[in-house]
Design a protein around this motif. Structure first.
Motif, PDB file in Angstrom:
ATOM      1  N   ARG A   1     -17.203 -62.125  12.217  1.00 37.05           N
ATOM      2  CA  ARG A   1     -17.475 -63.060  13.320  1.00 37.05           C
ATOM      3  C   ARG A   1     -16.276 -63.989  13.541  1.00 37.05           C
ATOM      4  NH1 ARG A   1     -22.627 -62.462  11.234  1.00 37.05           N
ATOM      5  NH2 ARG A   1     -22.454 -64.141   9.704  1.00 37.05           N
ATOM      6  N   GLN A   2     -15.677 -64.444  12.450  1.00 39.16           N
ATOM      7  CA  GLN A   2     -14.520 -65.332  12.569  1.00 39.16           C
ATOM      8  C   GLN A   2     -13.318 -64.607  13.162  1.00 39.16           C
ATOM      9  OE1 GLN A   2     -14.036 -66.954   8.625  1.00 39.16           O
ATOM     10  NE2 GLN A   2     -15.865 -68.220   8.792  1.00 39.16           N
ATOM     11  N   ILE A   3     -13.102 -63.374  12.753  1.00 41.68           N
ATOM     12  CA  ILE A   3     -12.004 -62.584  13.340  1.00 41.68           C
ATOM     13  C   ILE A   3     -12.254 -62.372  14.815  1.00 41.68           C
ATOM     14  CG2 ILE A   3     -10.916 -60.293  13.386  1.00 41.68           C
ATOM     15  CD1 ILE A   3     -11.235 -60.238  10.301  1.00 41.68           C
ATOM     16  N   ASP A   4     -13.492 -62.069  15.190  1.00 43.43           N
ATOM     17  CA  ASP A   4     -13.842 -61.902  16.600  1.00 43.43           C
ATOM     18  C   ASP A   4     -13.477 -63.158  17.385  1.00 43.43           C
ATOM     19  OD1 ASP A   4     -15.033 -60.476  18.818  1.00 43.43           O
ATOM     20  OD2 ASP A   4     -16.787 -61.786  18.588  1.00 43.43           O
ATOM     21  N   SER A   5     -13.774 -64.311  16.823  1.00 46.63           N
ATOM     22  CA  SER A   5     -13.444 -65.574  17.477  1.00 46.63           C
ATOM     23  C   SER A   5     -11.929 -65.774  17.603  1.00 46.63           C
ATOM     24  CB  SER A   5     -14.068 -66.727  16.687  1.00 46.63           C
ATOM     25  OG  SER A   5     -13.718 -67.955  17.260  1.00 46.63           O
ATOM     26  N   VAL A   6     -11.190 -65.453  16.544  1.00 44.70           N
ATOM     27  CA  VAL A   6      -9.728 -65.609  16.569  1.00 44.70           C
ATOM     28  C   VAL A   6      -9.109 -64.687  17.616  1.00 44.70           C
ATOM     29  CG1 VAL A   6      -7.595 -65.196  15.258  1.00 44.70           C
ATOM     30  CG2 VAL A   6      -9.479 -66.471  14.219  1.00 44.70           C
ATOM     31  N   ILE A   7      -9.542 -63.441  17.659  1.00 46.43           N
ATOM     32  CA  ILE A   7      -8.900 -62.542  18.615  1.00 46.43           C
ATOM     33  C   ILE A   7      -9.308 -62.872  20.047  1.00 46.43           C
ATOM     34  CG2 ILE A   7      -8.431 -60.723  16.944  1.00 46.43           C
ATOM     35  CD1 ILE A   7     -10.710 -59.121  17.993  1.00 46.43           C
ATOM     36  N   LEU A   8     -10.502 -63.431  20.247  1.00 43.04           N
ATOM     37  CA  LEU A   8     -10.892 -63.854  21.591  1.00 43.04           C
ATOM     38  C   LEU A   8     -10.161 -65.126  22.009  1.00 43.04           C
ATOM     39  CD1 LEU A   8     -12.757 -63.350  24.035  1.00 43.04           C
ATOM     40  CD2 LEU A   8     -14.418 -64.836  22.923  1.00 43.04           C
ATOM     41  N   ARG A   9     -10.060 -66.074  21.099  1.00 43.71           N
ATOM     42  CA  ARG A   9      -9.471 -67.377  21.423  1.00 43.71           C
ATOM     43  C   ARG A   9      -7.943 -67.369  21.350  1.00 43.71           C
ATOM     44  NH1 ARG A   9     -11.624 -69.977  17.390  1.00 43.71           N
ATOM     45  NH2 ARG A   9      -9.757 -69.770  16.131  1.00 43.71           N
ATOM     46  N   ASP A  10      -7.382 -66.741  20.306  1.00 44.66           N
ATOM     47  CA  ASP A  10      -5.945 -66.874  20.049  1.00 44.66           C
ATOM     48  C   ASP A  10      -5.120 -65.663  20.463  1.00 44.66           C
ATOM     49  OD1 ASP A  10      -6.235 -69.444  18.794  1.00 44.66           O
ATOM     50  OD2 ASP A  10      -7.054 -68.412  17.059  1.00 44.66           O
ATOM     51  N   TRP A  11      -5.713 -64.492  20.471  1.00 44.82           N
ATOM     52  CA  TRP A  11      -4.968 -63.275  20.857  1.00 44.82           C
ATOM     53  C   TRP A  11      -5.175 -63.052  22.346  1.00 44.82           C
ATOM     54  CZ3 TRP A  11      -7.211 -57.857  20.700  1.00 44.82           C
ATOM     55  CH2 TRP A  11      -6.228 -56.894  20.941  1.00 44.82           C
ATOM     56  N   ASP A  12      -6.363 -62.700  22.782  1.00 42.70           N
ATOM     57  CA  ASP A  12      -6.801 -62.582  24.178  1.00 42.70           C
ATOM     58  C   ASP A  12      -5.737 -62.051  25.147  1.00 42.70           C
ATOM     59  OD1 ASP A  12      -8.547 -62.738  26.321  1.00 42.70           O
ATOM     60  OD2 ASP A  12      -8.234 -64.897  26.623  1.00 42.70           O
TER      61      ASP A  12
ATOM     62  N   GLU B   1     -15.732 -58.908  24.493  1.00 42.13           N
ATOM     63  CA  GLU B   1     -14.724 -57.967  24.996  1.00 42.13           C
ATOM     64  C   GLU B   1     -13.939 -57.277  23.885  1.00 42.13           C
ATOM     65  OE1 GLU B   1     -12.587 -55.701  27.617  1.00 42.13           O
ATOM     66  OE2 GLU B   1     -14.274 -57.004  28.118  1.00 42.13           O
ATOM     67  N   TYR B   2     -13.601 -57.991  22.849  1.00 38.31           N
ATOM     68  CA  TYR B   2     -12.748 -57.436  21.789  1.00 38.31           C
ATOM     69  C   TYR B   2     -13.525 -57.063  20.525  1.00 38.31           C
ATOM     70  CZ  TYR B   2      -9.322 -59.739  24.785  1.00 38.31           C
ATOM     71  OH  TYR B   2      -8.568 -60.152  25.853  1.00 38.31           O
ATOM     72  N   ARG B   3     -14.823 -57.173  20.576  1.00 37.01           N
ATOM     73  CA  ARG B   3     -15.635 -56.939  19.378  1.00 37.01           C
ATOM     74  C   ARG B   3     -15.380 -55.572  18.745  1.00 37.01           C
ATOM     75  NH1 ARG B   3     -20.649 -59.732  20.360  1.00 37.01           N
ATOM     76  NH2 ARG B   3     -19.220 -61.451  20.051  1.00 37.01           N
ATOM     77  N   GLY B   4     -15.103 -54.581  19.549  1.00 34.42           N
ATOM     78  CA  GLY B   4     -14.838 -53.242  19.036  1.00 34.42           C
ATOM     79  C   GLY B   4     -13.554 -53.131  18.224  1.00 34.42           C
ATOM     80  N   TYR B   5     -12.705 -54.120  18.293  1.00 40.26           N
ATOM     81  CA  TYR B   5     -11.445 -54.101  17.561  1.00 40.26           C
ATOM     82  C   TYR B   5     -11.531 -54.808  16.207  1.00 40.26           C
ATOM     83  CZ  TYR B   5      -9.670 -52.904  22.188  1.00 40.26           C
ATOM     84  OH  TYR B   5      -9.457 -52.311  23.398  1.00 40.26           O
ATOM     85  N   VAL B   6     -12.599 -55.542  15.984  1.00 40.53           N
ATOM     86  CA  VAL B   6     -12.702 -56.395  14.799  1.00 40.53           C
ATOM     87  C   VAL B   6     -12.593 -55.594  13.505  1.00 40.53           C
ATOM     88  CG1 VAL B   6     -14.243 -57.926  13.498  1.00 40.53           C
ATOM     89  CG2 VAL B   6     -13.950 -58.232  15.966  1.00 40.53           C
ATOM     90  N   ARG B   7     -13.332 -54.508  13.391  1.00 41.31           N
ATOM     91  CA  ARG B   7     -13.336 -53.736  12.138  1.00 41.31           C
ATOM     92  C   ARG B   7     -11.945 -53.210  11.805  1.00 41.31           C
ATOM     93  NH1 ARG B   7     -16.673 -50.850   8.450  1.00 41.31           N
ATOM     94  NH2 ARG B   7     -15.172 -50.221   6.877  1.00 41.31           N
ATOM     95  N   GLY B   8     -11.233 -52.694  12.810  1.00 42.21           N
ATOM     96  CA  GLY B   8      -9.887 -52.184  12.558  1.00 42.21           C
ATOM     97  C   GLY B   8      -8.935 -53.277  12.123  1.00 42.21           C
ATOM     98  N   VAL B   9      -9.028 -54.440  12.758  1.00 44.09           N
ATOM     99  CA  VAL B   9      -8.180 -55.571  12.388  1.00 44.09           C
ATOM    100  C   VAL B   9      -8.500 -56.006  10.959  1.00 44.09           C
ATOM    101  CG1 VAL B   9      -7.695 -58.010  12.881  1.00 44.09           C
ATOM    102  CG2 VAL B   9      -7.832 -56.359  14.757  1.00 44.09           C
ATOM    103  N   TYR B  10      -9.772 -56.101  10.645  1.00 47.35           N
ATOM    104  CA  TYR B  10     -10.200 -56.468   9.294  1.00 47.35           C
ATOM    105  C   TYR B  10      -9.648 -55.476   8.269  1.00 47.35           C
ATOM    106  CZ  TYR B  10     -13.353 -57.117   5.313  1.00 47.35           C
ATOM    107  OH  TYR B  10     -13.875 -57.318   4.055  1.00 47.35           O
ATOM    108  N   ASP B  11      -9.810 -54.199   8.548  1.00 48.75           N
ATOM    109  CA  ASP B  11      -9.350 -53.175   7.609  1.00 48.75           C
ATOM    110  C   ASP B  11      -7.845 -53.251   7.375  1.00 48.75           C
ATOM    111  OD1 ASP B  11     -11.960 -52.308   7.356  1.00 48.75           O
ATOM    112  OD2 ASP B  11     -11.666 -50.455   8.500  1.00 48.75           O
TER     113      ASP B  11
END
Length: 100
Positions: free
Chosen positions: A14-25, A38-48
């Motif tokens: 959830r925190q990564i989702d927030s970072v990529i929405l707020r800071d990457w976007d 919008e970017y939720r599908g990318y969270v797992r790959g970024v985490y991994d």
């Protein structure tokens, strides 16, 4: 084998989702209420990538790769421009053990 704390991992996701929405976007939808996932599908790959490599450069390169390959954005961005976001993500996973 260490126990996996699913609740902790879910919170980090959830925190990564927030970072990529707020800071990457990269497509500028962070302020659009209808696009908050919008970017939720990318969270797992970024985490991994973050957990596997523990490398800001690897995470930054992964972000740029997604911009180019998955979003079709022009390749003018370099991975170095994504280092601040990558570091925030690494900070989130700093106490997570290795992937099973």
């Amino acid at each position: 084998m260490a126990d996996i704390d699913i609740d902790k991992i879910a919170e980090i996701h959830r925190q990564i989702d927030s970072v990529i929405l707020r800071d990457w976007d990269p497509i500028g939808v962070g302020d659009v209420p209808e696009a908050q996932n919008e970017y939720r599908g990318y969270v797992r790959g970024v985490y991994d990538v973050a957990v596997e490599t523990r490398s800001a450069r690897a995470v930054a390169e992964h972000l740029v790769k997604m911009e180019r390959g998955h979003m079709g954005l022009s390749g003018w961005r370099r991975w170095k421009t994504r280092l601040p976001v990558a570091q925030k993500i690494l900070d989130l996973v700093s106490d997570v053990g290795p992937l099973p």
